[in-house]
Design an enzyme around this catalytic site. Sequence first.
Site, PDB file in Angstrom:
ATOM      1  N   SER A   1       4.202   2.962   7.902  1.00 54.86           N
ATOM      2  CA  SER A   1       3.928   1.815   7.033  1.00 54.86           C
ATOM      3  C   SER A   1       5.180   1.354   6.304  1.00 54.86           C
ATOM      4  O   SER A   1       5.978   2.165   5.827  1.00 54.86           O
ATOM      5  CB  SER A   1       2.856   2.181   6.002  1.00 54.86           C
ATOM      6  OG  SER A   1       1.599   2.311   6.610  1.00 54.86           O
TER       7      SER A   1
ATOM      8  N   ASP B   1      -0.019  -7.711   1.596  1.00 52.99           N
ATOM      9  CA  ASP B   1       0.398  -6.304   1.632  1.00 52.99           C
ATOM     10  C   ASP B   1       1.928  -6.258   1.664  1.00 52.99           C
ATOM     11  O   ASP B   1       2.548  -5.905   2.667  1.00 52.99           O
ATOM     12  CB  ASP B   1      -0.205  -5.612   2.855  1.00 52.99           C
ATOM     13  CG  ASP B   1       0.047  -4.104   2.854  1.00 52.99           C
ATOM     14  OD1 ASP B   1       0.468  -3.574   1.800  1.00 52.99           O
ATOM     15  OD2 ASP B   1      -0.170  -3.462   3.903  1.00 52.99           O
TER      16      ASP B   1
ATOM     17  N   HIS C   1       0.817  -1.217   0.000  1.00 51.44           N
ATOM     18  CA  HIS C   1       0.000   0.000   0.000  1.00 51.44           C
ATOM     19  C   HIS C   1       0.854   1.271   0.000  1.00 51.44           C
ATOM     20  O   HIS C   1       0.317   2.375  -0.115  1.00 51.44           O
ATOM     21  CB  HIS C   1      -0.997  -0.007   1.170  1.00 51.44           C
ATOM     22  CG  HIS C   1      -0.412   0.283   2.507  1.00 51.44           C
ATOM     23  ND1 HIS C   1      -0.080  -0.699   3.415  1.00 51.44           N
ATOM     24  CD2 HIS C   1      -0.115   1.461   3.121  1.00 51.44           C
ATOM     25  CE1 HIS C   1       0.382  -0.141   4.515  1.00 51.44           C
ATOM     26  NE2 HIS C   1       0.383   1.171   4.363  1.00 51.44           N
TER      27      HIS C   1
END
Length: 258
Positions: A204, A110, A65
């Site tokens: 992230s 992910d 992402h």
Amino acid sequence: MVLIRVLANLLILQLSYAQRSSELVIGGDECNINEHRFLVALYKSGRFRCGGTLINQEWVLTAAHCDRRNMEIKLGMHSKNVPNEDEQRRVPKEKFFCDSNKNYTQWNKDIMLIRLNSPVNNSTHIAPLSLPSNPPIVGSVCRIMGWGTITSPNETYPDVPHCANINLFNYTVCHGAHAGLPATSRTLCAGVLEGGKDTCKGDSGGPLICNGQFQGFVSWGGDPCAQPREPGVYTKVFDHLDWIQNIIAGNTTATCPL
């Protein structure tokens, strides 16, 4: 006069303590400049977006992402505003995903593997982090790090990466805390049950290092961050070792585990 000075000093100490405590809400204290040689920063159009981990001189592992067009990767960075003398910059030569259509969910796939346009050289502030040789152990103390916001829900982004220690839990803890998670997942669950320490927006793709091994990277978590009994969710590196190693070896048709 003496009493006034004493009270003033007490007030200064109180304010100093409060400031330090607020810095520990999300990302912990400032990382030691020498402890994150493998940590990379992903930029888009001059703006910091995500973290990532250098796993050899030519490859970076991060979250799917985090993908953006025209990304720039900074290696050897500590301060965003004061570059290290050995800081290096690269752009992606190739990007690889579990699914050719870049399909991923909060609990599956992910993951993004980036091949750099040219290899980097090891230096004072740059060195890769090895992939794990053993699976993660529930109960481990894990290190998190990144340039993500240190407050939530209001966002405060630091100039330098912050580090903190959190605990690795059984996946069932996250399954019970976050609606929509399946009963099983190729992710890890980590945090502090009483809250107060967590990865957050901007972290992230950054690493989760448990007992000295690179076991995961930041995928997602609760909003606001660092809430009691809401640990974060991390993509599990160990479950994707075969895919990672195959891609690096040139087998670009390799598939991720189901």
